[in-house]
Design a protein around this motif. Structure first.
Motif, short mmCIF file in Angstrom:
data_model
loop_
_atom_site.label_atom_id
_atom_site.label_comp_id
_atom_site.label_asym_id
_atom_site.label_seq_id
_atom_site.Cartn_x
_atom_site.Cartn_y
_atom_site.Cartn_z
N LEU A 185 6.35 -27.84 27.86
CA LEU A 185 6.62 -28.15 26.46
C LEU A 185 5.65 -29.20 25.94
O LEU A 185 5.09 -29.06 24.84
CB LEU A 185 8.06 -28.63 26.29
CG LEU A 185 9.17 -27.59 26.21
CD1 LEU A 185 10.53 -28.28 26.16
CD2 LEU A 185 9.01 -26.67 24.99
N ASP A 186 5.45 -30.25 26.72
CA ASP A 186 4.53 -31.31 26.31
C ASP A 186 3.12 -30.78 26.14
O ASP A 186 2.42 -31.15 25.18
CB ASP A 186 4.53 -32.45 27.35
CG ASP A 186 5.86 -33.19 27.42
OD1 ASP A 186 6.66 -33.07 26.46
OD2 ASP A 186 6.11 -33.87 28.43
N ASN A 187 2.69 -29.91 27.04
CA ASN A 187 1.32 -29.40 26.99
C ASN A 187 1.05 -28.52 25.77
O ASN A 187 -0.10 -28.42 25.32
CB ASN A 187 1.00 -28.61 28.26
CG ASN A 187 0.80 -29.51 29.47
OD1 ASN A 187 0.60 -30.73 29.34
ND2 ASN A 187 0.82 -28.93 30.66
N VAL A 188 2.10 -27.87 25.24
CA VAL A 188 1.90 -27.03 24.05
C VAL A 188 2.41 -27.72 22.78
O VAL A 188 2.41 -27.13 21.70
CB VAL A 188 2.58 -25.65 24.21
CG1 VAL A 188 1.96 -24.88 25.38
CG2 VAL A 188 4.08 -25.79 24.39
N GLY A 189 2.86 -28.97 22.93
CA GLY A 189 3.26 -29.76 21.76
C GLY A 189 4.54 -29.31 21.09
O GLY A 189 4.66 -29.40 19.87
N ASP A 210 -1.94 -22.63 27.09
CA ASP A 210 -2.25 -23.16 28.42
C ASP A 210 -1.17 -24.17 28.83
O ASP A 210 -1.45 -25.35 29.03
CB ASP A 210 -3.63 -23.83 28.42
CG ASP A 210 -4.03 -24.37 29.78
OD1 ASP A 210 -3.52 -23.86 30.79
OD2 ASP A 210 -4.84 -25.32 29.83
N PRO A 211 0.08 -23.71 28.98
CA PRO A 211 1.18 -24.64 29.26
C PRO A 211 1.09 -25.31 30.63
O PRO A 211 1.58 -26.42 30.82
CB PRO A 211 2.42 -23.77 29.17
CG PRO A 211 1.94 -22.40 29.51
CD PRO A 211 0.57 -22.32 28.91
N ASP A 212 0.46 -24.63 31.61
CA ASP A 212 0.36 -25.21 32.94
C ASP A 212 -0.82 -26.16 33.09
O ASP A 212 -0.99 -26.79 34.14
CB ASP A 212 0.31 -24.12 34.02
CG ASP A 212 -0.88 -23.19 33.85
OD1 ASP A 212 -1.55 -23.25 32.79
OD2 ASP A 212 -1.13 -22.38 34.77
#
Length: 525
Positions: A185-189, A210-212
């Motif tokens: 979630l943090d990586n995709v905002g 690119d969530p990972d």
């Protein structure tokens, strides 16, 4: 016997109405057994104390009971030490359990085990067909019921069929809650979703972005599940956000009448949501053939980011296994999205005794009831064998030191790099008060949080009674429904064509016959 007919009709995949559940001293007897033999004031009647002790008990179980890979031999040996009874365990592969169980019942009473672990789907059908022993009087007069330790008597009452009890649950049913990888979630905002629109947007980001954080867009997907529809009630629990208020089997309406949820517009809408998400790539393309273990392994490998799985202890299991695989283990257990409203607590699995058992009272007393003795046997079923599955020795497990006398779970034999959290009985779900629980202070915060959110946002599933029409037609009906669901979601078959097939291949007729039989049975009470 009509049990053969029931299997031939497809009982192995029935959707009539649920399977998850898994210390010691030098004493060779359980607390209950010792009390009975010493004449202690346990509330047991003279007649009860005269129950013949079996020489051997044969049981059939799924993978929620300690498996071979987790040293089932040590579990079996300890059980036999505590009882002095020979225990034979028949344990098919977890994902094949329902099929093997159906084949066993169909093969004839001479091949049936003494006791068997059943979900509600199979419990109601086999009870209707006379394959299960009526334990109503034995339960009512039992030491366990008289002990005052039972906190979940309503769970037991919920398993009665026309006032008769054919199986005893040892835990609450529990249910599935949706977990989301926080780092993804943090990586995709994004924030945790609260509506279906937000949920779908999250799946889109997890699939196309690119969530990972590996620098590659589009090499992951949003969600996976062990099939688009479950093999047991409540059926929709692995993909609840898509199903929402839809249900594929029989439900009791507010007017007190039974109906088939598969025929409702709400289910057609759910199929449309699933088909669109699958076509967009948000749902694992192997969902149709996945087992639960397949999904867990993919989750640990960071192939997808949203996993609806069991509340409570499994929150810790998922976290630990992610970290053991070098992944970030922080998960967010979601409250139900607005359109879903609530998760469903499944009807509890039960331990039943087959009608072919030669000494059912003895099996009830020495096998089923002893699981909840509040002593060594309950410890065995909850945590396993001392110094195999758990210990109080001073030692270091996975870089964490433990002092002498400090209860702790040992490293998993089946999943090295992780610690056990329970065995068959999850203490957080036990239906009895257990003051002597040696592990009560070791429940992880992640498990507590998950269980609390689920408990505050769930509704109880109801058991669906069986009938002659159910036993005759529901196997074929279920097979047809599952095939139609797969065609719509995977092949993109239109809803109109799908329900034309439902009509032409007999589904509508079978459905009506079952609904009519359920309502006739209800009106006759």
């Amino acid at each position: 016997m009509r049990v053969k007919k029931m299997f031939a009709a497809g009982m192995a995949v029935t959707m009539a109405a649920s399977v998850a559940l898994s210390g010691c001293s030098s004493s060779s007897k359980t607390t209950a057994e010792s009390n009975a033999e010493s004449g202690a004031a346990t509330g047991e009647t003279t007649a009860k104390s005269e129950v013949k002790k079996p020489e051997k008990i044969t049981i059939m179980v799924n993978g929620t009971v300690t498996t071979k890979a987790n040293n089932r031999d040590a579990f079996e040996k300890r059980w036999e030490e505590l009882t002095g009874i020979d225990l034979e365990i028949i344990q098919p592969d977890h994902d094949a359990y329902f099929d093997v169980m159906g084949q066993t019942f169909a093969s004839g009473p001479e091949n049936w085990p003494d006791a068997i672990l059943l979900s509600s789907s199979y419990y109601t059908g086999y009870a209707q067909e006379g394959a299960l022993w009526d334990m109503t009087d034995t339960w009512n007069n039992s030491e366990l019921k008289a002990s005052g330790r039972v906190t979940g008597e309503e769970v037991i009452d919920n398993m009665k069929i026309d006032g008769k009890l054919y199986g005893l649950p040892v835990t609450r049913g529990n249910g599935c809650i949706t977990y989301v990888k926080k780092k993804w979630l943090d990586n995709v905002g994004l924030e945790a979703p609260e509506t279906y629109e937000e949920y779908l947007n999250m799946l889109k980001a997890f699939t196309e972005g690119d969530p990972d954080g590996n620098g590659v867009n589009g090499d992951t997907y949003g969600v996976s599940a062990a099939g688009f529809i479950g093999q047991e009630a409540p059926f929709t629990n692995y993909l609840p956000e898509f199903y929402q208020d839809a249900y594929p089997s029989f439900e009791l309406g507010a007017d007190g009448k039974w109906f088939d949820g598969f025929t409702e517009d709400s289910f057609k809408s759910a199929l449309t949501r699933l088909r669109e998400a699958y076509a967009a790539g948000y749902i694992d393309k192997e969902t149709l053939t996945n087992g639960t273990k397949d999904c867990r392994n993919k989750f640990y490998e960071d192939k997808f980011g949203v996993f609806t799985y069991w509340a409570g202890t499994w929150a810790t299991n998922l976290k630990n296994n992610l970290e053991a695989n070098g992944r970030d283990g922080e998960l967010i257990p979601l409250k139900p999205i607005k359109e879903l409203g609530s998760y469903v607590e499944r009807t509890a699995p039960v331990w039943s005794i087959t009608s072919s058992c030669e000494n059912p009272e003895g099996v009830y007393k020495y096998f089923i009831e002893s699981m909840l003795d509040g002593g060594e046997m309950e410890t065995l079923w909850s945590y396993g064998v001392e110094d195999v599955h758990w210990s109080k020795k001073a030692e270091t497990i996975l870089d964490k030191p433990y002092k002498e006398g400090e209860f702790h779970q040992r490293e998993s034999l089946e999943q090295p790099g992780t610690q056990y959290t329970k065995q068959h009985i999850d203490p957080m779900l036990s239906i009895v008060k257990w003051d002597g629980d040696p592990g009560k202070d070791t429940v992880a915060e992640s498990a507590k949080e998950s269980q609390l959110i689920f408990n505050e946002n769930c509704r109880q599933d109801i058991i669906v009674p069986s009938s002659d029409a159910m036993a005759t037609y529901n196997g074929d009906l279920t097979t047809l429904k599952n095939s139609i669901i797969a065609d719509v979601v995977v092949q993109g078959t239109s809803i109109e064509e799908a329900y034309k097939r439902f009509e032409s291949e007999g589904g509508a007729k079978w459905s009506k016959l079952i609904v009519d039989s359920l309502n006739e049975k209800a009106s006759a009470k």
